[in-house]
Scaffold this motif. Structure first.
Motif, PDB file in Angstrom:
ATOM      1  N   ALA A  65       0.827  -1.206   0.000  1.00  0.00           N
ATOM      2  CA  ALA A  65       0.000   0.000   0.000  1.00  0.00           C
ATOM      3  C   ALA A  65       0.862   1.257   0.000  1.00  0.00           C
ATOM      4  O   ALA A  65       0.445   2.315  -0.488  1.00  0.00           O
ATOM      5  N   GLY A  66       2.090   1.131   0.529  1.00  0.00           N
ATOM      6  CA  GLY A  66       3.028   2.247   0.537  1.00  0.00           C
ATOM      7  C   GLY A  66       3.809   2.382  -0.750  1.00  0.00           C
ATOM      8  O   GLY A  66       4.738   3.196  -0.824  1.00  0.00           O
ATOM      9  N   GLY A  67       3.452   1.598  -1.766  1.00  0.00           N
ATOM     10  CA  GLY A  67       4.082   1.704  -3.069  1.00  0.00           C
ATOM     11  C   GLY A  67       5.150   0.673  -3.346  1.00  0.00           C
ATOM     12  O   GLY A  67       5.740   0.673  -4.431  1.00  0.00           O
ATOM     13  N   ALA A  68       5.440  -0.222  -2.392  1.00  0.00           N
ATOM     14  CA  ALA A  68       6.528  -1.182  -2.571  1.00  0.00           C
ATOM     15  C   ALA A  68       6.175  -2.250  -3.591  1.00  0.00           C
ATOM     16  O   ALA A  68       5.035  -2.731  -3.653  1.00  0.00           O
ATOM     17  N   ASN A  69       7.181  -2.637  -4.377  1.00  0.00           N
ATOM     18  CA  ASN A  69       7.097  -3.830  -5.211  1.00  0.00           C
ATOM     19  C   ASN A  69       7.633  -4.975  -4.372  1.00  0.00           C
ATOM     20  O   ASN A  69       8.820  -5.016  -4.045  1.00  0.00           O
TER      21      ASN A  69
END
Length: 414
Positions: A65-69
């Motif tokens: 949700a924080g943008g991590a792959n």
């Protein structure tokens, strides 16, 4: 990327498990909302190897949700839950994990998730870090840093730091107050006995329980055993911890002495060969052996096989070894982590704190890229304090605060 899991059709059951624990993880829910708004991991690849069950899965979703792959695997083949792995895949995350994987398949899974070329490592036991310092060392240049969940993993990191071979900064999440005081003590204490009792269906009250190791995990296991009515014996190599065990009301002796007395043995040391061949020769028939340390080396299984004339699965997750004189020595969960291989691991409310530390420590690493030395760091005090404050708030508890005058008094030399 191609996912490496057992069966995608198991996903609905996995979603149910994740949604259940989410209800009881208010800190991660709060962090998920914050990360959704701020995207601290935009453009960041995170490789995570932690026991892959529902609580870990929710941490992965929070990081995503924080943008991590995300590249996700388990840290122990017997603790991976295939339905949870399938649910993460259905949610669009990259997973390589299989319950009951062979050692070769387990290592292949770890290598698959390293193929994302991670910026951040979140490790449990140190296997990812080991790979990045051996056959996958070419990936080191991209790694900003990492977080380690366990005592065993921190010991391995400290050894690398001492040798001068640690290639990137690591945060010892295990050493945070909000980790070891609660996760290691109350989490391990409850989950170990949950795993043992649901696997054996035997009573604990009145039995002699031998706990090897009196660190924070051992304290939790011993005190829960006491609460269940057991007579507890502690075995230790550290004289200070041994005195502590005595003053906590437990008998303390060597494993040589305890071997013939114990009904249930639990190793929680992080070391190898804690229970060995000479101890098996002394044990009663029907004893239960369980391990709650990270690796399956604390109970010497080759020695156990050597004293046995018959090996048989007596019950799911219990292997019985019959000796030449007719005694049965019963090993739970193949000597692997009994709380995860025979149960669901720590309670959700406990892992909420530990995984909040993981998420915020990973955010700290990204925010301090290039500013940290190649060594092992403690969790920043402000993160530890923030997690404690969030936990209290989630419980509806308020505490006192110092006035300016009180603070000045405490900070004065007069």
């Amino acid at each position: 990327m191609e996912n490496y899991i057992t069966d995608i059709s198991l996903a609905p059951r996995g979603h149910d498990k994740i949604n259940w624990v989410k209800m009881y993880m208010p800190l991660l829910r709060d962090i998920e909302q914050e990360f959704t708004d701020t995207k601290p991991f935009e453009g960041i690849n995170i490789a995570l190897s932690i026991h892959l069950e529902a609580k870990t899965a929710y941490l992965c979703k929070v990081l995503a949700a924080g943008g991590a792959n995300m590249g996700i695997s388990g840290s122990n083949p017997l603790s991976t839950q295939d339905d949870v792995a399938a649910a993460l895949v259905e949610d669009g995350l990259f997973v390589a994990a299989h319950h009951g994987a062979t050692q070769q398949q387990y290592m292949e899974d770890l290598n698959h998730i390293l193929d994302i070329e991670p910026d951040i490592i979140i490790d449990d036991g140190g296997d990812l870090v080991h790979l990045l310092h051996s056959e996958r060392s070419s990936l080191q240049k991209r790694v900003i840093g990492g977080c380690e969940e366990t005592t065993t993993g921190v010991l391995r990191l400290k050894a690398r730091e001492k040798e001068g071979t640690l290639a990137f900064p690591m945060i010892a999440v295990n050493n945070a107050y909000c980790k070891y005081l609660f996760d290691n003590r109350y989490g391990t204490g409850q989950s170990v006995w949950d795993g043992i009792m649901r696997t054996t269906n035997l009573i604990v009250a009145g039995k002699n329980v031998v706990v090897a190791g009196y660190g924070w995990c051992g304290k939790g296991v011993a005190n829960k055993a006491k609460g269940l009515g057991a007579n507890v014996i502690v075995c230790e190599v550290d004289p200070i911890k041994a005195i502590e065990a005595v003053m906590d009301g437990f008998r303390v002796m060597t494993m040589d002495e305890a071997a013939s007395i114990g009904d249930i043995f639990i190793t929680v040391t992080g070391c190898k060969d804690v229970i060995r061949g000479e101890h098996f020769q002394l044990m009663k028939s029907g004893v239960l052996l369980a391990n709650a340390g990270h690796f399956d080396v604390e109970i010497n299984i080759p020695d156990l096989k050597a004293v046995a004339v018959e090996e048989k699965e007596l019950r799911h997750n219990i292997t019985g070894y019959r000796t030449a004189d007719g005694r049965w020595i019963n090993l739970l969960a193949q000597g692997r982590l009994v709380n995860l291989a025979s149960g669901d691991g720590h309670p959700a409310e406990i892992m909420d704190m530990s995984f909040a530390l993981q998420a915020l420590s990973a955010q700290y690493l990204v925010g301090h890229k290039g500013q940290m030395d190649k060594r092992v760091y403690d969790v920043p005090a402000e993160i530890d304090q923030l997690v404690a404050k969030k936990k209290l708030a989630s419980l509806g508890i308020t505490i006192d605060s110092l006035s300016d005058e009180q603070r000045a008094y405490l900070e004065s030399s007069e």
